[in-house]
Structures are given as structure tokens and as C-alpha cells.
Write a protein that holds these residues in place. Structure first.
Motif, PDB file in Angstrom:
ATOM      1  N   LEU A   9       0.591  -0.870   0.346  1.00 41.50           N
ATOM      2  CA  LEU A   9      -0.510  -0.002   0.041  1.00 41.50           C
ATOM      3  C   LEU A   9       1.250   1.164   0.104  1.00 41.50           C
ATOM      4  O   LEU A   9       0.712   2.811  -0.887  1.00 41.50           O
ATOM      5  CB  LEU A   9      -0.909   0.058   1.051  1.00 41.50           C
ATOM      6  CG  LEU A   9      -1.677   1.186   0.918  1.00 41.50           C
ATOM      7  CD1 LEU A   9      -3.214   1.248  -0.391  1.00 41.50           C
ATOM      8  CD2 LEU A   9      -3.341   0.516   2.679  1.00 41.50           C
ATOM      9  N   SER A  10       1.707   0.981   0.356  1.00 40.34           N
ATOM     10  CA  SER A  10       3.002   2.735   0.627  1.00 40.34           C
ATOM     11  C   SER A  10       3.380   2.524  -0.231  1.00 40.34           C
ATOM     12  O   SER A  10       3.362   3.690  -0.835  1.00 40.34           O
ATOM     13  CB  SER A  10       3.850   2.458   1.855  1.00 40.34           C
ATOM     14  OG  SER A  10       2.904   2.261   3.523  1.00 40.34           O
ATOM     15  N   GLU A  11       4.504   2.388  -0.969  1.00 33.15           N
ATOM     16  CA  GLU A  11       4.157   2.030  -2.424  1.00 33.15           C
ATOM     17  C   GLU A  11       3.237   1.991  -3.030  1.00 33.15           C
ATOM     18  O   GLU A  11       3.451   3.431  -4.494  1.00 33.15           O
ATOM     19  CB  GLU A  11       5.135   0.688  -3.032  1.00 33.15           C
ATOM     20  CG  GLU A  11       6.460   0.137  -2.158  1.00 33.15           C
ATOM     21  CD  GLU A  11       6.271  -1.215  -0.970  1.00 33.15           C
ATOM     22  OE1 GLU A  11       4.643  -0.958  -0.471  1.00 33.15           O
ATOM     23  OE2 GLU A  11       7.134  -1.247  -0.456  1.00 33.15           O
ATOM     24  N   ILE A  12       2.295   1.901  -3.446  1.00 38.76           N
ATOM     25  CA  ILE A  12       1.278   2.070  -4.304  1.00 38.76           C
ATOM     26  C   ILE A  12       0.815   3.986  -4.270  1.00 38.76           C
ATOM     27  O   ILE A  12       0.415   4.546  -4.885  1.00 38.76           O
ATOM     28  CB  ILE A  12      -0.043   1.657  -4.565  1.00 38.76           C
ATOM     29  CG1 ILE A  12       0.205  -0.145  -4.347  1.00 38.76           C
ATOM     30  CG2 ILE A  12      -0.959   1.695  -4.932  1.00 38.76           C
ATOM     31  CD1 ILE A  12      -0.669  -1.507  -4.405  1.00 38.76           C
ATOM     32  N   LEU A  13       0.775   4.052  -2.941  1.00 41.09           N
ATOM     33  CA  LEU A  13       0.339   5.418  -2.576  1.00 41.09           C
ATOM     34  C   LEU A  13       1.413   6.649  -2.776  1.00 41.09           C
ATOM     35  O   LEU A  13       1.086   7.376  -3.551  1.00 41.09           O
ATOM     36  CB  LEU A  13       0.195   5.638  -1.471  1.00 41.09           C
ATOM     37  CG  LEU A  13      -1.365   4.935  -0.735  1.00 41.09           C
ATOM     38  CD1 LEU A  13      -1.698   5.319   1.095  1.00 41.09           C
ATOM     39  CD2 LEU A  13      -2.449   5.489  -1.270  1.00 41.09           C
ATOM     40  N   VAL A  14       2.767   6.209  -2.617  1.00 41.80           N
ATOM     41  CA  VAL A  14       4.128   6.954  -3.251  1.00 41.80           C
ATOM     42  C   VAL A  14       3.888   7.634  -4.840  1.00 41.80           C
ATOM     43  O   VAL A  14       3.527   8.340  -5.127  1.00 41.80           O
ATOM     44  CB  VAL A  14       5.034   6.896  -2.835  1.00 41.80           C
ATOM     45  CG1 VAL A  14       5.960   6.821  -3.691  1.00 41.80           C
ATOM     46  CG2 VAL A  14       5.415   6.524  -1.469  1.00 41.80           C
ATOM     47  N   ALA A  15       3.787   6.034  -5.490  1.00 44.21           N
ATOM     48  CA  ALA A  15       3.693   5.981  -6.584  1.00 44.21           C
ATOM     49  C   ALA A  15       2.496   6.993  -7.471  1.00 44.21           C
ATOM     50  O   ALA A  15       2.439   7.922  -8.261  1.00 44.21           O
ATOM     51  CB  ALA A  15       3.545   4.648  -7.298  1.00 44.21           C
ATOM     52  N   LEU A  44      -6.784  12.473  -3.437  1.00 46.71           N
ATOM     53  CA  LEU A  44      -7.533  11.921  -1.805  1.00 46.71           C
ATOM     54  C   LEU A  44      -7.522  10.405  -2.046  1.00 46.71           C
ATOM     55  O   LEU A  44      -7.932   9.971  -0.628  1.00 46.71           O
ATOM     56  CB  LEU A  44      -8.878  11.619  -3.634  1.00 46.71           C
ATOM     57  CG  LEU A  44      -9.420  13.155  -3.830  1.00 46.71           C
ATOM     58  CD1 LEU A  44     -10.695  13.129  -4.027  1.00 46.71           C
ATOM     59  CD2 LEU A  44     -10.121  13.996  -2.173  1.00 46.71           C
ATOM     60  N   PRO A  45      -6.159   9.797  -2.940  1.00 50.59           N
ATOM     61  CA  PRO A  45      -6.293   8.001  -2.661  1.00 50.59           C
ATOM     62  C   PRO A  45      -5.495   8.062  -1.086  1.00 50.59           C
ATOM     63  O   PRO A  45      -5.951   7.475  -0.338  1.00 50.59           O
ATOM     64  CB  PRO A  45      -5.393   7.354  -3.024  1.00 50.59           C
ATOM     65  CG  PRO A  45      -6.115   7.967  -4.478  1.00 50.59           C
ATOM     66  CD  PRO A  45      -6.040   9.480  -3.839  1.00 50.59           C
ATOM     67  N   VAL A  46      -4.571   9.215  -1.030  1.00 51.15           N
ATOM     68  CA  VAL A  46      -3.821   9.107   0.159  1.00 51.15           C
ATOM     69  C   VAL A  46      -4.339   9.523   1.301  1.00 51.15           C
ATOM     70  O   VAL A  46      -4.542   8.867   3.048  1.00 51.15           O
ATOM     71  CB  VAL A  46      -3.010  10.221  -0.147  1.00 51.15           C
ATOM     72  CG1 VAL A  46      -2.040   9.781   1.516  1.00 51.15           C
ATOM     73  CG2 VAL A  46      -1.491   9.310  -1.323  1.00 51.15           C
ATOM     74  N   ALA A  93       2.953   9.885   2.537  1.00 48.81           N
ATOM     75  CA  ALA A  93       3.458   8.679   1.851  1.00 48.81           C
ATOM     76  C   ALA A  93       4.524   7.726   1.792  1.00 48.81           C
ATOM     77  O   ALA A  93       5.007   6.259   2.316  1.00 48.81           O
ATOM     78  CB  ALA A  93       2.431   8.062   0.928  1.00 48.81           C
ATOM     79  N   GLY A  94       4.886   9.165   1.282  1.00 48.03           N
ATOM     80  CA  GLY A  94       7.162   8.416   1.572  1.00 48.03           C
ATOM     81  C   GLY A  94       7.330   8.508   2.782  1.00 48.03           C
ATOM     82  O   GLY A  94       8.042   7.778   2.837  1.00 48.03           O
TER      83      GLY A  94
END
Length: 609
Positions: A9-15, A44-46, A93-94
Motif C-alpha cells: 500500500l505504501s509503495e502504491i500511494l507514493v507512486a 484523495l487516495p492517500v 506516503a513517503g
């Protein structure tokens, strides 16, 4: 699919957040509204993931600083500062990704211990071998340990020479050799050729299983300083919101309020402290001292008094031969050979020490016959045609026609024990045994004082004259002998007037005192289950040097945690005031926030060194 999304999830939100910023700037030629839309969509997703996380925390009764991040993103979107909102989303997110990396890096040594658990073993079944789940292994099973395999259970070598890499358990870089009848610890890796061993404990009761349970408990613990940080988090949240409202009220500019929220950073409190504490615990585990929790590490850094048991702590914990005194016509080696041959039939600790010493000297032992043992006193039997009696002086004298063990006792020191030997009805000599002071004991006590210990006290169940001898040799402040377990507890509690107390021991009789101390330290993971359970620190090797490292690491880790908090919060408050005064716009505030986060997390990771 959902599990995979959770994991990354963290990687997806950072991307998503990073792509949103890039596409927003790239879409400017389409019109001024396009960047605003893209930055909003990317935020919005974050924000949704953050709100879901906050809801989960609130249901558990926790109010965290994630609320600040949610307020900053939401308020920035409401006033049209969409770029600032997207930057905050990327930075949040980062930060989550960086926190995961830092925690994983900090737990590396402890997680490596758990990752070495074996799942099966090659067990002899008749004339062949079968792969067997370790849960099915029982004491007495004969196993083959192949090159590179991790020992699944504790056992004794039965064939070949075991070359064991124990670095994951003890921190010792060089392999050790274990020969026939010598103990091999679970969790060690076979660094040499294949060898056979017989299991001595079920897998669930093995040394390594105990270490894994301790590691898992340590990883789930929460240090007092971390709990204190949680309480400060609420104060920080209130101050942040109050400052944002004040900036808006006095300036009439809502952008200043958003800038204050954006620059507020929770990382010095909610990330830096646990990372520093976990880093210290992990570094200590690599040195051979397993600290059970963050609360123990903090207590270790505050200890001022050390109460040490003697046997197994300042000594090796098992008797060794000081000298062999034989009568006319017999050599010392012959006396020892006959006594050790007979003692092969006894399970007494002195008998085991004699047999071990004889094998070390490469003496040839023969099997005794017609053995009769008086448990705890001695035994007699036939060895190579000679009637041999071995045991205490009174026992041997009563079974001898001539001679007296007392004639060999001149010049004995306190703490030395005597095993008398009679051959063919005549007292033939004595074997002088002692549990000697460790070679490095004096140096280790000096290092203890250098690691913050102001007072060292010896507390032992041995005779007072033996304890006094140790006190003189090691220059200890106090020494108490003839102590029962209850009296050891009284010594520990009595020393609290001089500061927090650390107790070091290794036996069942030490468990109450270990539990009563501010920090209990159990000597060796192979020690009794009672002492390891009662202790807050378990030394994975049979010596005190890892404790010295653990004390130094505890002081350093706690210092780094405090430093991260004070420096991080200081920078955060300075940025918030600048934002409130209108000197720091939201976008620059978000960038400053992430810079502070990175600095404090990297600083916390210094505890690994």
C-alpha cells in the motif's frame, strides 16, 4: 489480491502521489484547471487511506498525530492549495514507506533469528533416513545434520565432528567445534561436513525455540518512552491546531493556518523514538544480549547497582580440576584415570567433571563393573581388576583399610572441593576441584563500572568464607554469602536506595531475585527456564561481555531517541511559527516537513551502529 494491495500500500500511494505531481505540471498546457484536478485526484487516495487508518486508531481509543496530516491535506484541498495537498500526500506516503524501511532495518538482526527456524530434519528410521517435521522429533531421535543445515533441536554429537556457526545466536564470528558427547545448540548452522546427533529436547523446549519466543515478545513490546511519546502526541496535536487557528484569526488569511498544519510533523515522536529503541535492541541482539522489550532497554540505561551471583556468573558454573595429589607409587594421571573410569557410572556433577577432565587429557578409560553408589556421597566398583572407591573424604575413609584423605589436604584454599580416591583398600590421594573465577572477570567488572554501574555487590548461596575470598580478589564493594533465594531478593531490594538495580544470575534459585530487580539478566540461553523467563535480558553466550555492550547500547539508544525528539520538535515548532507569521507558504512547508522527517529517522538509525 487484497492482501497484496495491503502489503504494498505504501509503495502504491507514493507512486500515485508522485505521478500526480508530475502529470499536474505536465498538463498545464491543457488549461489552468487541469493541474488542479490532477493534484486533487492524486491526493484523495492517500487521504482516504489515512482517514481509514485514523478511524481504526480511534476505535482502539488512540488519538495520533496522523490527524494533523489529514487536516493539512483536507484544508489545503478546501482552499484550493491543491499542489500543497498533493505534496503533503506524497510526503506522508513517503514517510510511511520510510518508517517501514527504518523499522525493518532496525529489526533486521532480531528478525533474522526468527527466520532461521527449521521446519524439518533428517531422522534415522531403521537403516534409512526420512525427512521429519520438527514437531514430531522426540528426545532420543538420531538425526543427520547436513552441511549448511540449521540444527532443529538441542542435542549431543554422536558421530563425526560438528563445526557449528553460532553467529546468529551468540554474535561470535568464528565457528566452534563440538565433538562426540558434546552439546550442539539448536539454531546453529552446520559449517562443516555432515554429522550425526541425538536429540536431547523436543523442538518446543529447545534453546532456539526459547530465543524465538523471547524475540517475538520483544518485538511486540512498547517502551515507556514510546508511550510517553503517544501522550505528547495529543499535546502536539492540540498545540498545532491552536496555532493554526490563531494564525488564521489574527491574520485573516486561512492560507497561514493551512501552512501551519502542513509543516507540523509527527515523525520525531511517533517514528524516531520507536526506531531508536528497536535499533538498540537489534544491535544488542547482534552482540549476544537479547533485550526482551523497549521498557527493559530504558531501565538498563538507568541502572546504578549490579548484584551478581557467583556460580555461573563470575565463575564458569561447573567444577574443574585444580590439581591431583597422589600418594607414593601412583602418578596423578593414573589416579585420575581410575577415578574417572569408575565415575562413568555416576550422574553426579563432580563425576561428570572428572570424566571430562580425563578425556581432555586423552586418558584411556575402561568400563567399571560391580558398581555400588551411595547417592551424593560416593561410589565403589572394580576397574581393571582394582577395587576403586571415589567420593567425599568421610565416605572414602570409611571404606578404606589404611590412610586418610586428610593427609593430602594441606594448603587448600576456600572454595576448593576434594574428591578422595582409594585403591585396593588404601587411600591413594585426592583430586582437588574448584569452580575458578573467569579469566576475564576482573576486566569485565571494570567495564561494568565504565558502563555506568556505580556499585557492584556479590550475592551467593556459597559459604561466606568463599564469597569473602572472591570479594578480595575482585575488589567488590560488598559480598553476601550463605543466601537463600528469599535473602537474595532482600539484597536486591535493599540496594535500591543507591539507584535502580540490575541482577545477574543463571539458576532456578536466582529467578526470584531476577524478577525483583529493575533489570534481571539471565546468563546463557541454555540456563534454566525459570531464570530466562524472570529476566529482562538473556545473554546468549556464557559470559558477561554482551552485558557490557548492552549497557552501552542502551545509554546510546536512549540518548539518540531523546535527541531526535528535541531536535525534530524544535525544528517543527520553528517552521510552524514561520508559517503562522506568513514566511512559509504551504508547499515549502510540506517540503520542510519531509526534510525534518528524514533527518530524525536517519538520526534514530544511528543506534544500529
Amino acid at each position: 489480491m487484497f492482501a497484496a494491495l495491503q502489503k504494498y500500500l505504501s509503495e502504491i500511494l507514493v507512486a500515485i502521489a508522485a505521478l500526480g505531481i508530475a502529470l499536474g505540471f505536465a498538463s498545464g498546457w491543457l488549461g489552468p484547471e487541469w493541474p488542479q484536478r490532477i493534484w486533487t485526484v492524486a491526493t484523495l487516495p492517500v487521504l482516504a487511506a489515512l482517514l481509514f487508518q485514523i478511524w481504526g486508531s480511534l476505535r482502539r481509543g488512540d488519538v495520533g498525530l496522523d490527524v494533523v496530516a489529514a487536516l493539512s491535506m483536507a484544508s489545503a484541498l478546501l482552499i484550493g492549495e491543491t499542489l500543497a495537498a498533493n505534496v503533503v500526500a506524497l510526503m506522508y506516503a513517503g514517510g510511511q514507506l520510510l518508517e517501514g524501511f527504518a523499522s525493518g532495518r532496525a529489526k533486521r538482526e532480531m528478525t533474522a533469528l526468527i527466520g532461521r527456524v527449521s521446519h524439518s530434519a533428517m531422522r534415522y528410521d531403521g537403516e534409512g533416513l526420512e525427512e521429519t517435521p520438527i514437531a514430531d522429533l522426540v528426545p532420543g531421535d538420531r538425526l543427520m545434520i547436513r552441511h549448511g543445515e540449521v540444527l532443529p533441536v538441542d542435542g549431543k554429537v554422536t558421530q563425526g565432528v560438528a563445526v557449528l556457526d553460532q553467529s546468529a545466536l551468540t554474535g561470535e564470528p568464528l565457528p566452534v567445534e563440538r565433538r562426540i558427547d558434546e552439546e550442539a545448540l539448536s539454531g546453529s548452522a552446520n559449517a562443516g561436513p555432515a554429522f550425526d546427533m541425538v536429540a536431547t529436547r523436543p523442538a518446543a523446549e529447545s534453546t532456539y525455540a526459547a530465543i524465538v519466543r523471547l524475540v517475538q515478545g520483544a518485538q511486540e513490546s512498547k517502551a515507556p518512552m514510546t508511550r510517553l511519546a503517544d501522550r505528547y502526541a495529543v499535546v502536539f496535536l492540540v498545540v498545532t491546531v491552536a496555532l493554526a487557528v490563531a494564525a488564521w484569526y489574527f491574520s485573516g488569511d486561512v492560507t497561514r493556518a493551512v501552512a501551519v498544519l502542513v509543516v507540523a510533523t509527527p515523525c520525531p515522536l511517533i517514528i524516531a523514538v520507536p526506531v531508536a529503541i528497536i535499533s538498540g535492541m537489534s544491535r544488542s541482539a547482534r552482540s549476544g544480549a537479547l533485550i526482551k522489550g523497549g521498557d527493559v532497554l530504558e531501565a538498563l540505561a538507568q541502572v546504578k547497582v549490579a548484584v551478581l551471583d557467583k556460580t555461573g556468573t563470575l565463575t564458569h558454573g561447573y567444577p574443574e580440576i585444580d590439581e591431583v595429589r597422589s600418594g607414593p607409587g601412583r602418578t596423578g594421571d593414573e589416579l585420575l584415570r581410575l577415578a574417572a573410569s569408575l565415575d562413568q557410572a555416576s550422574a553426579h556433577v563432580m563425576a561428570a567433571a572428572l570424566v571430562h577432565a580425563a578425556k581432555t587429557r586423552e586418558l584411556t578409560l575402561t568400563l567399571p563393573t560391580a558398581v555400588v553408589e551411595d547417592a551424593g556421597a560416593g561410589l565403589e566398583g572394580i576397574v581393571d581388576g582394582h577395587k576403586v572407591v571415589v567420593g567425599g573424604s568421610g565416605y572414602v575413609r570409611s571404606r578404606s583399610a589404611s590412610g586418610d584423605p586428610a593427609q593430602f589436604r594441606d594448603g587448600l584454599r576456600p572454595g576448593q572441593a576434594v574428591v578422595a580416591v582409594a585403591i585396593d583398600g588404601a587411600v591413594a590421594g585426592i583430586i582437588v576441584m574448584a569452580d575458578p573465577i573467569r579469566d576475564d572477570a576482573d576486566k569485565l567488572l571494570t567495564n561494568l563500572r565504565g558502563a555506568g554501574i556505580d556499585k557492584i555487590v556479590l550475592a551467593s548461596g556459597d559459604r561466606q568464607d568463599v564469597v569473602d575470598e572472591f570479594r578480595t580478589q575482585l575488589h567488590l564493594e560488598e559480598a553476601h554469602g550463605d543466601l537463600t533465594p528469599d535473602q537474595k531478593v532482600a539484597v536486591v531490594t535493599g540496594e535500591r536506595s543507591a539507584g535502580p538495580v540490575l541482577m545477574v544470575g543463571d539458576g532456578v534459585n536466582d529467578a526470584p531475585a531476577l524478577a525483583a530487580a529493575d533489570v534481571g539478566v539471565a546468563m546463557g540461553a541454555r540456563g534454566t527456564a525459570a531464570s530466562s523467563e524472570a529476566a529482562g535480558v538473556v545473554l546468549l553466550v556464557d559470559r558477561l561481555s554482551p552485558l557490557i555492550d548492552a549497557l552501552r547500547i542502551a545509554h546510546r539508544s536512549l540518548g539518540i531517541a531523546r535527541q531526535s525528539v528535541f531536535v525534530g520538535l524544535g525544528l517543527s515548532f520553528a517552521g510552524m511559527i514561520a508559517a503562522a507569521l506568513g514566511y512559509l507558504p504551504p508547499v515549502q512547508g510540506a517540503l520542510l516537513q519531509e526534510a525534518i522527517d528524514v533527518v530524525v529517522i536517519l538520526n534514530a538509525l544511528r543506534a544500529l551502529r
